[in-house]
Motif scaffolding. Structure first.
Motif, short mmCIF file in Angstrom:
data_model
loop_
_atom_site.label_atom_id
_atom_site.label_comp_id
_atom_site.label_asym_id
_atom_site.label_seq_id
_atom_site.Cartn_x
_atom_site.Cartn_y
_atom_site.Cartn_z
N VAL A 78 0.82 -1.25 -0.06
CA VAL A 78 0.12 0.05 -0.02
C VAL A 78 0.73 1.29 -0.03
O VAL A 78 0.51 2.23 -0.60
CB VAL A 78 -0.85 -0.06 1.21
CG1 VAL A 78 -1.70 1.42 1.34
CG2 VAL A 78 -1.96 -1.38 0.86
N ARG A 79 2.04 1.42 0.74
CA ARG A 79 2.83 2.30 0.90
C ARG A 79 3.45 2.61 -0.57
O ARG A 79 3.49 3.75 -0.94
CB ARG A 79 3.83 2.07 1.98
CG ARG A 79 3.52 2.46 3.34
CD ARG A 79 4.39 2.43 4.61
NE ARG A 79 5.40 1.59 4.01
CZ ARG A 79 5.49 0.46 5.05
NH1 ARG A 79 4.48 0.08 5.77
NH2 ARG A 79 6.69 -0.43 4.81
N THR A 80 4.00 1.75 -1.02
CA THR A 80 4.77 1.49 -2.39
C THR A 80 3.65 2.08 -3.50
O THR A 80 4.03 3.41 -4.15
CB THR A 80 5.21 0.45 -2.83
OG1 THR A 80 6.06 -0.19 -1.83
CG2 THR A 80 5.71 0.44 -4.21
N LEU A 81 2.51 1.62 -3.52
CA LEU A 81 1.33 2.16 -4.42
C LEU A 81 1.05 3.42 -4.27
O LEU A 81 0.93 4.55 -5.04
CB LEU A 81 0.20 1.27 -4.44
CG LEU A 81 0.40 -0.13 -4.81
CD1 LEU A 81 -0.96 -0.90 -4.67
CD2 LEU A 81 0.70 -0.32 -6.11
N THR A 86 1.08 8.91 -6.14
CA THR A 86 1.44 10.50 -5.74
C THR A 86 2.49 11.03 -6.41
O THR A 86 2.57 12.26 -6.63
CB THR A 86 1.91 10.47 -4.19
OG1 THR A 86 0.79 9.67 -3.33
CG2 THR A 86 1.97 11.96 -3.55
N LYS A 87 3.49 10.40 -6.84
CA LYS A 87 4.51 11.03 -7.88
C LYS A 87 4.45 10.54 -9.09
O LYS A 87 5.38 10.54 -9.71
CB LYS A 87 6.21 10.55 -7.14
CG LYS A 87 6.23 10.71 -5.77
CD LYS A 87 7.60 10.07 -5.13
CE LYS A 87 8.60 10.49 -5.62
NZ LYS A 87 10.04 10.07 -5.12
N PRO A 167 1.60 6.72 -14.22
CA PRO A 167 2.52 6.18 -12.79
C PRO A 167 3.74 5.07 -13.37
O PRO A 167 4.81 5.13 -13.01
CB PRO A 167 1.45 5.41 -12.11
CG PRO A 167 0.35 6.07 -12.27
CD PRO A 167 0.35 6.20 -14.00
N SER A 168 3.37 4.45 -14.38
CA SER A 168 4.30 3.42 -15.04
C SER A 168 5.39 3.88 -15.68
O SER A 168 6.59 3.49 -15.39
CB SER A 168 3.33 2.17 -15.99
OG SER A 168 2.58 1.46 -15.17
N VAL A 169 5.18 5.10 -16.46
CA VAL A 169 6.29 5.61 -17.17
C VAL A 169 7.21 6.24 -16.15
O VAL A 169 8.33 6.39 -16.33
CB VAL A 169 5.72 6.51 -18.32
CG1 VAL A 169 6.88 7.41 -18.81
CG2 VAL A 169 5.00 5.52 -19.18
N SER A 170 6.39 6.97 -15.26
CA SER A 170 7.26 8.03 -14.41
C SER A 170 8.16 7.21 -13.55
O SER A 170 9.16 7.61 -13.21
CB SER A 170 6.27 8.82 -13.49
OG SER A 170 5.53 8.08 -12.55
N VAL A 171 7.47 6.12 -12.79
CA VAL A 171 8.47 5.29 -12.02
C VAL A 171 9.64 4.39 -12.91
O VAL A 171 10.76 4.47 -12.18
CB VAL A 171 7.52 4.49 -11.19
CG1 VAL A 171 7.19 3.11 -12.04
CG2 VAL A 171 8.38 3.69 -10.07
N ALA A 172 9.44 4.13 -14.04
CA ALA A 172 10.47 3.58 -14.92
C ALA A 172 11.54 4.88 -14.84
O ALA A 172 12.80 4.36 -14.91
CB ALA A 172 9.83 3.10 -16.05
#
Length: 230
Positions: A78-81, A86-87, A167-172
């Motif tokens: 939950v914290r990771t998601l 959020t970012k 979110p997938s692109v930004s975390v990558a």
């Protein structure tokens, strides 16, 4: 003077050091490191004494006390998601390997569920779809079935995919920054995929190379920020 073992990465170091030299995790359980300014302070404080950033770990510890240790994985997920979503508009920071791959596994699980929902709703139509002679005809029949008979399910799946895209692109991109690579390296997984579909060769070579790059460990401080502690 004695030796302590980092609870985050297992690295052994002198107990006079307040943070692990390898991963930046606080050396003692009663201390935390501020996510904003990296100052190490007493875990019982409600906020960082330097910048005033709230002590998130204090809230997490309270939650763990209420639900027990059996739910540690769920809380971590939950914290990771929450952190990733959020970012989702942050393309300039850094993300640790554990954060990125946890989100990837979540995406895979969600994708598998959506796959079951889609083909479960299509049902008998898939027999007709799978009899297509060419790849183009296959996708044409699948699209026709989704739009004509299963529009609601198709819309739900498209909305889910769009919500996960940013979110997938930004975390990558942040994970690439964490291994000291430009975010443009993400094109290594996109360009070969497009060319593969156009010229009929395996598009997964680029995805494999990008995945290997994303498996690298974090580097020290670089132009995208300090090495993340968690």
């Amino acid at each position: 003077m004695s030796v302590v073992t980092c609870r985050e990465c297992g690295f052994e170091f002198d107990d006079t050091t307040r943070v692990c030299p390898r991963c930046g995790c606080p050396a003692h359980e009663n201390e935390v490191q501020c996510e904003e300014c990296d100052v190490v302070y007493d875990a019982q404080l409600e906020a960082c004494p330097v910048c005033g950033c709230p002590n998130v770990s204090r809230e997490i510890s309270a939650e763990r006390h209420d639900v027990g240790d059996d739910n540690d994985f769920a809380l971590s997920l939950v914290r990771t998601l929450k952190r990733v979503f959020t970012k989702c508009d942050d393309f300039s920071g850094r993300s640790r390997r554990s954060e990125f791959w946890t989100f990837v596994l979540f995406n895979c699980a969600l994708g598998f569920i959506l796959y079951l929902v889609l083909f479960g709703s299509i049902g008998r139509d898939y027999i007709f779809i799978s009899d297509a002679a060419t790849r183009g005809e296959y996708w044409s029949r699948l699209l026709q079935s989704c739009l004509s008979r299963h529009l609601f399910v198709s819309i739900v799946i498209v909305v889910c995919v769009l919500l996960m895209a940013l979110p997938s692109v930004s975390v990558a991109v942040r994970r690439l920054h964490d291994v000291n690579r430009s975010g443009w390296w993400i094109m290594l997984g996109v360009v070969p995929f497009i060319l593969g579909l156009l010229f009929d060769f395996s598009p997964y070579i680029g995805v494999l190379l990008l995945s290997l790059l994303l498996l690298l460990d974090s580097v020290g401080d670089n132009r995208w920020g300090k090495k993340p502690s968690r």
